[in-house]
Design a protein around this motif. Structure first.
Motif, PDB file in Angstrom:
ATOM      1  N   HIS A   1       1.106  -1.373  -0.523  1.00  0.00           N
ATOM      2  CA  HIS A   1      -0.022  -0.101   0.330  1.00  0.00           C
ATOM      3  C   HIS A   1       0.960   1.287  -0.097  1.00  0.00           C
ATOM      4  N   ALA A   2       2.137   1.194   0.691  1.00  0.00           N
ATOM      5  CA  ALA A   2       2.550   2.425   0.858  1.00  0.00           C
ATOM      6  C   ALA A   2       3.915   2.489  -0.522  1.00  0.00           C
ATOM      7  N   ALA A   3       3.673   1.648  -0.869  1.00  0.00           N
ATOM      8  CA  ALA A   3       4.620   1.499  -2.581  1.00  0.00           C
ATOM      9  C   ALA A   3       3.488   2.323  -3.757  1.00  0.00           C
ATOM     10  N   GLY A   4       2.443   1.325  -3.783  1.00  0.00           N
ATOM     11  CA  GLY A   4       1.362   1.653  -4.828  1.00  0.00           C
ATOM     12  C   GLY A   4       0.107   2.776  -4.698  1.00  0.00           C
ATOM     13  N   ARG A   5       0.207   3.214  -3.434  1.00  0.00           N
ATOM     14  CA  ARG A   5      -0.820   4.202  -3.313  1.00  0.00           C
ATOM     15  C   ARG A   5      -0.800   5.460  -3.520  1.00  0.00           C
ATOM     16  N   PRO A   6       0.734   5.949  -3.596  1.00  0.00           N
ATOM     17  CA  PRO A   6       1.063   7.319  -4.316  1.00  0.00           C
ATOM     18  C   PRO A   6       0.789   7.175  -5.487  1.00  0.00           C
ATOM     19  N   LEU A   7       1.335   5.710  -6.282  1.00  0.00           N
ATOM     20  CA  LEU A   7       1.608   5.583  -7.744  1.00  0.00           C
ATOM     21  C   LEU A   7       0.005   6.308  -8.278  1.00  0.00           C
ATOM     22  N   LEU A   8      -0.983   5.270  -7.783  1.00  0.00           N
ATOM     23  CA  LEU A   8      -2.372   6.137  -8.296  1.00  0.00           C
ATOM     24  C   LEU A   8      -2.739   7.119  -8.159  1.00  0.00           C
TER      25      LEU A   8
ATOM     26  N   PHE B   1      -7.398   3.244  -3.916  1.00  0.00           N
ATOM     27  CA  PHE B   1      -6.237   1.910  -3.635  1.00  0.00           C
ATOM     28  C   PHE B   1      -6.525   0.434  -3.358  1.00  0.00           C
ATOM     29  N   ASP B   2      -7.620   0.143  -2.692  1.00  0.00           N
ATOM     30  CA  ASP B   2      -8.277  -0.730  -2.633  1.00  0.00           C
ATOM     31  C   ASP B   2      -8.555  -1.136  -3.607  1.00  0.00           C
ATOM     32  N   ASP B   3      -9.573  -0.629  -4.701  1.00  0.00           N
ATOM     33  CA  ASP B   3     -10.178  -1.061  -5.251  1.00  0.00           C
ATOM     34  C   ASP B   3      -9.696  -1.873  -6.752  1.00  0.00           C
TER      35      ASP B   3
END
Length: 194
Positions: free
Chosen positions: A132-139, A154-156
């Motif tokens: 989550h810490a890695a991918g959420r900022p990309l979204l 991000f969960d979606d």
């Protein structure tokens, strides 16, 4: 990995010597491929052979199959985190798409070893936090740029991509096509003129 990030690493540590580190990494790569292709029951001898080492080298690095499962899982999570940090130079959508495609590879490996390491709940919780810490900022970056829908979380996105990675595709090309269709659903809706 920064000291503030959750620890996902198993009890196995990467060796300090360069030649031993190469063998360790070759074993992880071979295990990742074979677990994804054959499941958790993949032959340890086959993994050693694919890595170009003998079985004694495998056992020296990973005393049990369990150690190997945990090391592969941890390495995949850490690779996702490293990759996210390396995508800053790409356009926001390209960075998000690249990372999500790598996530599918991770999810395939995770599926292969999940039952074997399910008792390590803390490892999965920490792994989820790292992801989550890695991918959420990309979204969020893609959303700010207008290249990803603003109404998704991000969960979606993870549920969508996990659905693709969990399917049993006949060919890799089919998985890639379906993943591309799923990623298209994350893009902003096009308003059609009447």
């Amino acid at each position: 990995m920064a000291a503030t990030e959750p620890e996902t690493r198993s009890a196995v540590r990467r060796p300090a010597r360069a030649d031993a580190r190469r063998n360790f990494d070759a074993l992880l790569d071979a295990a990742r491929v074979m677990f994804a292709a054959e499941g958790a029951g993949a032959s340890l001898e086959g993994i050693a052979r694919r890595a170009g080492v003998n079985i004694a080298t495998l056992y020296r690095n990973f005393p049990t199959r369990q150690h190997l499962f945990e090391a592969v899982y941890s390495d995949e999570v850490e690779a996702l985190a490293r990759m996210a940090a390396e995508l800053d130079g790409l356009e926001p959508w390209d960075a998000l798409e690249s990372w999500l495609r790598q996530f599918v590879s991770y999810a395939t490996t995770k599926k292969a070893v999940y039952d074997a390491i399910a008792h390590r709940e803390e490892m999965f919780v920490n792994g989820r936090d790292v992801i989550h810490a890695a991918g959420r900022p990309l979204l969020e970056r893609a959303q700010r740029a207008g290249t990803a829908r603003g109404d998704v979380t991000f969960d979606d996105v993870l549920f969508l991509v996990n659905g693709v990675s969990g399917a049993n595709f006949v060919q890799d090309a089919q998985r890639d096509r379906v993943l591309t269709m799923a990623l298209d659903g994350i893009r902003p809706r096009i308003q059609l003129r009447a």
